[in-house]
Scaffold this active site. Structure first.
Site: not given
Ligand SMILES: NC(=O)c1ccc[n+]([C@@H]2O[C@H](COP(=O)([O-])OP(=O)(O)OC[C@H]3O[C@@H](n4cnc5c(N)ncnc54)[C@H](OP(=O)(O)O)[C@@H]3O)[C@@H](O)[C@H]2O)c1
Length: 291
Positions: A166, A179
């Site tokens: 991130s 985080y």
């Molecule tokens: N959105 C942003 O602005 C942003 C920015 C920078 C980086 N990121 C990174 O990008 C990645 C995806 O983010 P997103 O925004 O798409 O998040 P999201 O919509 O909350 O999706 C998170 C994913 O991780 C899975 N997950 C959560 N806890 C888990 C666990 N304990 N075991 C296995 N799977 C788990 C969830 O699946 P289930 O809940 O179905 O298990 C879901 O598929 C993350 O690593 C986040 O830190 C996001």
């Protein structure tokens, strides 16, 4: 080995270098958001997918999207808060696909309340258990997955790992210390593994998105003043969409990036560029002022 002739064998043109015909890819956090977009992008490029998240049911829509692209989708659910689950996720993926060429470890969390909303509080007001939970999913599971995946990736002619870090891992991020620290550690791990695994033919990179519209960030983009304030710090002035992150993940996973390893690719609309106010982008008062 990331053999340059693999690029030539895949057709040799620049666009062909983005193809993943027949590649076997594991994507974690594939049930929604960025992970789903990554899985679909890899499938569009020709990869077969092993999809992971906590529940198999939550993965079915992504699986349908992958299969619509004419590629195989197998479900390998597991709760990565339990680092012991990583071995089973990786082994099941490799068994079902007949090996592994690509791992996109994307599952990640913010510290959250029982209703799912994030606890954006300064470190001094936060609970140690929140720190531990975030670090277990974002960092400990990363190490566990990589440790187990090495044996399969070392046998692949085109092995690539993409760790979804991130912008927070590069920039200081008050109120998101756990985080940000876990995401910085992923970048460090990508750098260490890239050198350690290079002679095993495995490339390892980190991808660092800025604010992207997903369930994780709905608390922010659904709130006018907070979204306005955040976007005032993004020179391109808008949220990223998951498919934009997925395209960058495809690049890092594909032969197109055959000489790229140990890097942290920022995809943040320019947010990491310090403008020092010189760009003249007006900044509204912080919604956290006085909080
Ligand atoms: N959105 C942003 O602005 C942003 C920015 C920078 C980086 N990121 C990174 O990008 C990645 C995806 O983010 P997103 O925004 O798409 O998040 P999201 O919509 O909350 O999706 C998170 C994913 O991780 C899975 N997950 C959560 N806890 C888990 C666990 N304990 N075991 C296995 N799977 C788990 C969830 O699946 P289930 O809940 O179905 O298990 C879901 O598929 C993350 O690593 C986040 O830190 C996001």
């Amino acid at each position: 080995m990331n053999d340059p002739t693999y690029h030539a064998a895949s057709g040799g043109t620049a666009l062909e270098a983005f193809r993943l015909e027949g590649a076997r890819a594991l994507v974690t956090g594939a049930s929604r958001g960025i992970g789903r977009a990554v899985a679909v992008a890899l499938a569009q490029a020709g990869a077969d997918l092993a999809l992971s998240a906590r529940s198999a049911t939550a993965l079915t829509e992504t699986a349908e999207r992958v299969m619509k692209e004419g590629r195989a989708a197998v479900l390998v659910p597991g709760d990565l808060a339990d680092t012991g689950a990583a071995d089973a996720v990786v082994d099941q993926a490799a068994t079902a696909l007949g090996g592994l060429d690509i791992v996109v470890h994307n599952a990640g969390i913010l510290p959250s309340r029982p209703d799912g909303s994030p606890t954006m509080v300064p470190l001094q007001d936060s609970a140690q258990r929140d720190w531990d939970t975030v670090v277990s999913v974002n960092l400990n599971a990363t190490a566990a997955l990589c440790r187990r995946a090495h044996r399969y990736l070392a046998a692949s002619p085109r092995a690539a790992v993409v760790l979804m870090s991130s912008l927070a891992g590069v920039a200081g991020t008050p109120r998101m210390e756990a985080y940000a620290a876990s995401k910085a550690a992923q970048i460090s791990l990508a750098r260490s593994l890239s050198a350690g695994w290079a002679r095993d033919g495995i490339r390892v990179n980190a991808l660092c998105p800025g604010w992207t519209r997903t369930d994780m960030t709905s608390f922010a983009y659904a709130t006018g003043p907070l979204s306005d304030w955040l976007m005032a710090h993004v020179p391109l002035g808008r949220w990223a969409e998951p498919h934009e992150v997925a395209t960058a993940a495809l690049f890092l996973a594909a032969p197109a990036a055959s000489f790229v390893t140990g890097q942290a690719l920022l995809l943040d609309g320019g947010a990491s560029v310090p403008d020092g106010g010189l760009a003249g982008i007006p900044k509204p008062p912080s919604p956290f002022a006085g909080a």
